[in-house]
Design a protein around this motif. Structure first.
Motif, PDB file in Angstrom:
ATOM      1  N   THR A   4       0.827  -1.209   0.000  1.00  0.00           N
ATOM      2  CA  THR A   4       0.000   0.000   0.000  1.00  0.00           C
ATOM      3  C   THR A   4       0.862   1.261   0.000  1.00  0.00           C
ATOM      4  O   THR A   4       0.594   2.216  -0.731  1.00  0.00           O
ATOM      5  CB  THR A   4      -0.922  -0.006   1.226  1.00  0.00           C
ATOM      6  N   VAL A   5       1.910   1.244   0.836  1.00  0.00           N
ATOM      7  CA  VAL A   5       2.804   2.402   0.893  1.00  0.00           C
ATOM      8  C   VAL A   5       3.520   2.589  -0.440  1.00  0.00           C
ATOM      9  O   VAL A   5       3.677   3.718  -0.934  1.00  0.00           O
ATOM     10  CB  VAL A   5       3.815   2.230   2.046  1.00  0.00           C
ATOM     11  N   ILE A   6       3.941   1.490  -1.051  1.00  0.00           N
ATOM     12  CA  ILE A   6       4.619   1.577  -2.355  1.00  0.00           C
ATOM     13  C   ILE A   6       3.668   2.108  -3.415  1.00  0.00           C
ATOM     14  O   ILE A   6       4.050   2.925  -4.263  1.00  0.00           O
ATOM     15  CB  ILE A   6       5.191   0.204  -2.739  1.00  0.00           C
ATOM     16  N   HIS A   7       2.411   1.665  -3.372  1.00  0.00           N
ATOM     17  CA  HIS A   7       1.420   2.185  -4.326  1.00  0.00           C
ATOM     18  C   HIS A   7       1.200   3.683  -4.132  1.00  0.00           C
ATOM     19  O   HIS A   7       1.081   4.431  -5.113  1.00  0.00           O
ATOM     20  CB  HIS A   7       0.097   1.438  -4.160  1.00  0.00           C
ATOM     21  N   MET A   8       1.155   4.113  -2.871  1.00  0.00           N
ATOM     22  CA  MET A   8       0.975   5.538  -2.601  1.00  0.00           C
ATOM     23  C   MET A   8       2.172   6.334  -3.126  1.00  0.00           C
ATOM     24  O   MET A   8       2.000   7.379  -3.781  1.00  0.00           O
ATOM     25  CB  MET A   8       0.812   5.758  -1.095  1.00  0.00           C
TER      26      MET A   8
END
Length: 513
Positions: free
Chosen positions: A109-113
């Protein structure tokens, strides 16, 4: 039953105690005598003896059965315990798997953000560069702007790739970022030169020659590049030498910065980041100052110093001629990327280093299992730095869009000043002031109407003059024709009570106010 068994046992013991002792030589005779004695027992003793034997056998069988059941229960308990241990192990394994999956989902999720911010930064920069390509009115200047605008996408993409790729690839990405940082510094100097001369180097030299009295002499070590020498060719020779000096000082950074980055990366591979891991003490702290890494950092900082010295020397010489294009704001959007990312990384490293020291004190130095020490974890300092850079590059791409507008190089361009975000308090205050002024005027008007009833004065042939309290100073109203007349000041008469009003036949009359 127990009492009968006990009495029978006592009788038997008494009976056998009365028998004479047996010898080894006559065992057969004693056995025969015992058999005869037992056969001669009364029937009730035989029954009690049989019952006694039956009870003993029953108790033995019961004890044996209980022993077997106890062993079976023990086996069942051990089997159940092993099953419980296996189930507990499976539960712990499944819990760890779930935690790993949750952590992976959180990292994803953090990488997608971060990827979303990097993508938006690239889209804004691409749109901005496309606008410059559509409006290429000053190619010599806008080519430099296009090179500068690549900075935000490169920083965003390399930071995002450092989140996706293994930690071993981060060194290669840092080399690319550091090279483009130095290249953009030189391109900014070229941008200022192009703005000043519109592609004509001679025009830049002539502009600098007008400030020859305020120019510092170039470094002696660069005199081999100047022809003619600054002392021999007058003001234009001095200006040409200063311009060439600024370009050389900025250009050397383009070559030294990648070399120092490559050397630092090689030293990381060789040393394995062992600085600070071999123990604590003065020897470890002072050893850094004679290590190869220290000399690499020293060369890098000296190169940065000379690059900025050349850039600032050129800017201070021609800052008045460049004031219209706001070069300082443009420079801050460029160097702000480097300064913010560098000092931000330093602050994050200090925080994590302090946190690890606290963990060392609490856990006696056993911090190998903490996620902060794992370079693959999303909570490591390197990953957090990359995430923040991805977010910040979106802001810097917007800032580049504002300070490098494509319309700036059109004919008749006027500087646009962007109003800061506000709450409209000033407009609200102006509206309140307008309403208050309107109320004051209305109040003065009502007072004038009240005075009208008592303020009519007869003049001459029936003319009437009405004095309005809301008129301006030295202004009265002619009661005959309703027109405003300005009376002379009170210094023209003996007192403030004498005013002169005109009539329609032009005869001045004196009224007592």
């Amino acid at each position: 039953l127990i009492n009968s068994i006990t009495s029978t046992t006592i009788d038997e013991t008494t009976m056998f105690s009365q028998l004479p002792p047996a010898n080894d030589d006559d065992d057969d005779s004693s056995n025969h005598a015992a058999n005869n004695a037992s056969s001669n027992l009364p029937w009730h003793q035989k029954i009690s003896r049989a019952l006694h034997l039956t009870i003993l056998l029953t108790l033995s069988a019961t004890t044996f059965l209980l022993f077997l059941q106890t062993q079976a229960i023990s086996l069942r308990l051990s089997s159940t315990q092993s099953q419980l241990q296996e189930l507990q192990h499976k539960l712990e394994t499944s819990t760890q798997d779930i935690e790993i999956q949750v952590e992976k989902q959180h990292d994803l999720t953090v990488i997608h953000m971060a990827g979303t911010f990097a993508l938006l930064s690239c889209l804004i920069s691409s749109f901005h560069m496309t606008a410059h390509l559509r409006k290429m009115n000053q190619p010599s200047v806008q080519r430099k702007i296009l090179a500068i605008l690549w900075m935000s996408p490169i920083y965003a993409v390399t930071s995002f790739l450092s989140l996706v790729f293994p930690p071993s690839a981060e060194g290669y990405l840092d080399i690319l970022k550091n090279f483009y940082e130095s290249y953009v510094i030189y391109q900014f100097l070229s941008f200022l030169i192009a703005v000043l001369g519109r592609g004509d180097r001679g025009a830049v030299v002539r502009t600098l020659s007008r400030h020859a009295d305020h120019l510092d002499r170039p470094y002696r070590c660069l005199y081999c590049l100047f022809h003619p020498k600054p002392e021999e060719g007058g003001s234009e020779a001095m200006a040409n030498a200063v311009l060439l000096e600024c370009q050389v000082l900025a250009m050397q950074f383009v070559f030294f910065r990648p070399l120092t980055s490559i050397l630092g990366f090689v030293l990381d591979l060789i040393e394995g980041d062992q600085v600070g891991d071999e123990g604590s003490g003065s020897h470890v702290s002072w050893s850094f100052f004679y290590s190869p890494r220290f000399f690499v950092l020293l060369v890098e900082n000296v190169s940065v110093f000379f690059a900025f010295a050349g850039l600032l020397k050129f800017y201070h010489a021609v800052r008045e001629e460049l004031a219209w294009c706001q070069p300082f704001a443009k420079f801050m959007t460029i160097k702000g990327v480097v300064f913010m990312t560098f000092w931000q990384g330093v602050v994050i490293s200090i925080i994590f280093h302090a946190n690890n020291n606290i963990d060392d004190d609490d856990d006696d130095g056993n911090t190998s299992s903490t996620p902060n020490n794992n370079p693959n974890s999303i909570t490591s300092p390197q990953k957090i730095q990359s995430i923040l850079i991805c977010m910040e590059m979106l802001l810097f791409s917007i800032a580049h869009f504002c300070v490098f507008p494509a319309e700036e190089w059109e004919e008749g361009y006027k500087i646009r000043y962007y109003e800061g975000p506000g709450f409209g308090f000033q407009d609200f205050a102006e509206d309140v002031s307008m309403i208050i002024d309107s109320g004051k005027r209305s109040l003065r008007a009502r007072k004038g109407i009240n005075r009208e009833e008592n303020g009519n004065i007869g003049v001459g042939n029936g003319e009437r003059v009405r004095l309005e309290s809301f008129c301006e100073e030295n202004e009265i109203v002619d009661g005959l024709n309703g027109s405003n007349r300005v009376a002379p000041s009170s210094s023209s008469f003996g007192s403030m009570d004498d005013v002169v009003v005109g009539t329609d036949d032009g005869v001045d009359q004196k009224a007592l106010v």
